[in-house]
Motif scaffolding. Structure first.
Motif, PDB file in Angstrom:
ATOM      1  N   GLU A 138     -70.244  51.549  79.470  1.00 17.98           N
ATOM      2  CA  GLU A 138     -69.451  50.368  79.797  1.00 17.98           C
ATOM      3  C   GLU A 138     -69.910  49.124  79.032  1.00 17.98           C
ATOM      4  O   GLU A 138     -69.209  48.113  79.001  1.00 17.98           O
ATOM      5  CB  GLU A 138     -69.453  50.094  81.298  1.00 17.98           C
ATOM      6  CG  GLU A 138     -70.804  49.866  81.897  1.00 17.98           C
ATOM      7  CD  GLU A 138     -71.525  51.134  82.311  1.00 17.98           C
ATOM      8  OE1 GLU A 138     -72.550  51.009  82.990  1.00 17.98           O
ATOM      9  OE2 GLU A 138     -71.099  52.255  81.959  1.00 17.98           O
TER      10      GLU A 138
ATOM     11  N   TRP B  71     -65.182  54.461  77.577  1.00 17.57           N
ATOM     12  CA  TRP B  71     -66.267  54.938  78.433  1.00 17.57           C
ATOM     13  C   TRP B  71     -66.579  56.400  78.123  1.00 17.57           C
ATOM     14  O   TRP B  71     -67.737  56.781  77.969  1.00 17.57           O
ATOM     15  CB  TRP B  71     -65.906  54.755  79.907  1.00 17.57           C
ATOM     16  CG  TRP B  71     -67.034  55.018  80.842  1.00 17.57           C
ATOM     17  CD1 TRP B  71     -68.043  54.154  81.161  1.00 17.57           C
ATOM     18  CD2 TRP B  71     -67.282  56.216  81.579  1.00 17.57           C
ATOM     19  NE1 TRP B  71     -68.900  54.750  82.065  1.00 17.57           N
ATOM     20  CE2 TRP B  71     -68.447  56.015  82.331  1.00 17.57           C
ATOM     21  CE3 TRP B  71     -66.625  57.432  81.688  1.00 17.57           C
ATOM     22  CZ2 TRP B  71     -68.978  56.985  83.168  1.00 17.57           C
ATOM     23  CZ3 TRP B  71     -67.143  58.389  82.522  1.00 17.57           C
ATOM     24  CH2 TRP B  71     -68.311  58.163  83.252  1.00 17.57           C
TER      25      TRP B  71
ATOM     26  N   GLY C 195     -70.147  58.246  78.557  1.00 18.54           N
ATOM     27  CA  GLY C 195     -70.249  57.945  79.980  1.00 18.54           C
ATOM     28  C   GLY C 195     -70.566  59.151  80.850  1.00 18.54           C
ATOM     29  O   GLY C 195     -71.394  59.071  81.745  1.00 18.54           O
TER      30      GLY C 195
ATOM     31  N   GLY D 119     -73.488  45.890  83.080  1.00 21.11           N
ATOM     32  CA  GLY D 119     -72.885  46.527  81.913  1.00 21.11           C
ATOM     33  C   GLY D 119     -72.603  45.586  80.773  1.00 21.11           C
ATOM     34  O   GLY D 119     -72.955  45.844  79.635  1.00 21.11           O
TER      35      GLY D 119
ATOM     36  N   THR E 102     -75.561  54.824  82.826  1.00 17.70           N
ATOM     37  CA  THR E 102     -74.325  54.141  83.195  1.00 17.70           C
ATOM     38  C   THR E 102     -74.399  53.706  84.656  1.00 17.70           C
ATOM     39  O   THR E 102     -75.028  54.362  85.478  1.00 17.70           O
ATOM     40  CB  THR E 102     -73.098  55.037  82.968  1.00 17.70           C
ATOM     41  OG1 THR E 102     -71.923  54.292  83.303  1.00 17.70           O
ATOM     42  CG2 THR E 102     -73.140  56.305  83.786  1.00 17.70           C
TER      43      THR E 102
ATOM     44  N   PHE F 149     -67.332  47.805  76.465  1.00 16.10           N
ATOM     45  CA  PHE F 149     -66.029  47.269  76.859  1.00 16.10           C
ATOM     46  C   PHE F 149     -65.813  45.867  76.287  1.00 16.10           C
ATOM     47  O   PHE F 149     -66.616  44.970  76.525  1.00 16.10           O
ATOM     48  CB  PHE F 149     -65.904  47.176  78.380  1.00 16.10           C
ATOM     49  CG  PHE F 149     -65.809  48.491  79.099  1.00 16.10           C
ATOM     50  CD1 PHE F 149     -65.654  49.686  78.431  1.00 16.10           C
ATOM     51  CD2 PHE F 149     -65.876  48.520  80.475  1.00 16.10           C
ATOM     52  CE1 PHE F 149     -65.569  50.888  79.109  1.00 16.10           C
ATOM     53  CE2 PHE F 149     -65.786  49.711  81.166  1.00 16.10           C
ATOM     54  CZ  PHE F 149     -65.631  50.898  80.486  1.00 16.10           C
TER      55      PHE F 149
ATOM     56  N   TRP G  25     -69.805  45.950  86.279  1.00 13.81           N
ATOM     57  CA  TRP G  25     -69.769  45.629  84.854  1.00 13.81           C
ATOM     58  C   TRP G  25     -70.314  44.218  84.610  1.00 13.81           C
ATOM     59  O   TRP G  25     -71.112  44.000  83.701  1.00 13.81           O
ATOM     60  CB  TRP G  25     -68.339  45.740  84.344  1.00 13.81           C
ATOM     61  CG  TRP G  25     -68.161  45.400  82.902  1.00 13.81           C
ATOM     62  CD1 TRP G  25     -68.518  46.176  81.829  1.00 13.81           C
ATOM     63  CD2 TRP G  25     -67.570  44.226  82.363  1.00 13.81           C
ATOM     64  NE1 TRP G  25     -68.176  45.536  80.653  1.00 13.81           N
ATOM     65  CE2 TRP G  25     -67.598  44.341  80.959  1.00 13.81           C
ATOM     66  CE3 TRP G  25     -67.013  43.087  82.928  1.00 13.81           C
ATOM     67  CZ2 TRP G  25     -67.091  43.358  80.116  1.00 13.81           C
ATOM     68  CZ3 TRP G  25     -66.504  42.110  82.085  1.00 13.81           C
ATOM     69  CH2 TRP G  25     -66.556  42.253  80.698  1.00 13.81           C
TER      70      TRP G  25
END
Length: 133
Positions: A104, A23, A28, A95, A37, A107, A91
């Motif tokens: 994110e 992140w 981020g 995200g 974000t 990820f 998320w």
């Protein structure tokens, strides 16, 4: 059971540190100003801070055997878990589906899943250990 909780706690912390690194390295903090974000800075840093604080209380409990430390650790861990669940739902909501949008978006699904699984396992083990005192 108390030591098993520490093991899963450390595993969760390892995956969590990796996700935090992704992140941060993905911009981020810079994306906060542009609202790219979906993770507020307070949320991003409160979750691990509370989890590490709870781990410190848990270590104190393991060393001293004081019941109050076990329940304090569990209470703080519960708040950290709620914050983690909040991030997970954010998320999932945007995200992960908007690849490349927000830090994110980088990820890996496996890292998120393993972090969450280790976190839930830690939560359950800590509760079981605290109630067996």
């Amino acid at each position: 059971m108390g030591l098993a909780a520490v093991v899963t706690w450390v595993i969760a912390a390892g995956f969590g540190a990796y996700l935090l690194y992704l992140w941060l390295s993905g911009g981020g903090l810079r994306q906060q100003a542009t609202k790219v974000t979906r993770f507020p800075t307070t949320l991003i840093f409160s979750h691990p801070t509370l989890a590490v604080s709870a781990l410190a209380c848990w270590a104190g409990f393991l060393v001293t055997g004081q019941r109050l430390l076990a329940w304090t650790a569990f209470g703080v861990l519960a708040v950290a878990a709620l914050l983690g669940f909040t991030m997970f739902t954010k998320w999932l909501g945007a995200g992960r589906h908007a690849r490349g949008r927000g830090a994110e978006g980088r990820f890996p699904v496996l890292a998120v899943a393993l972090h969450g699984l280790a976190g839930v396992t830690t939560f359950i083990l800590a509760l079981l250990a605290a109630t067996q005192i």
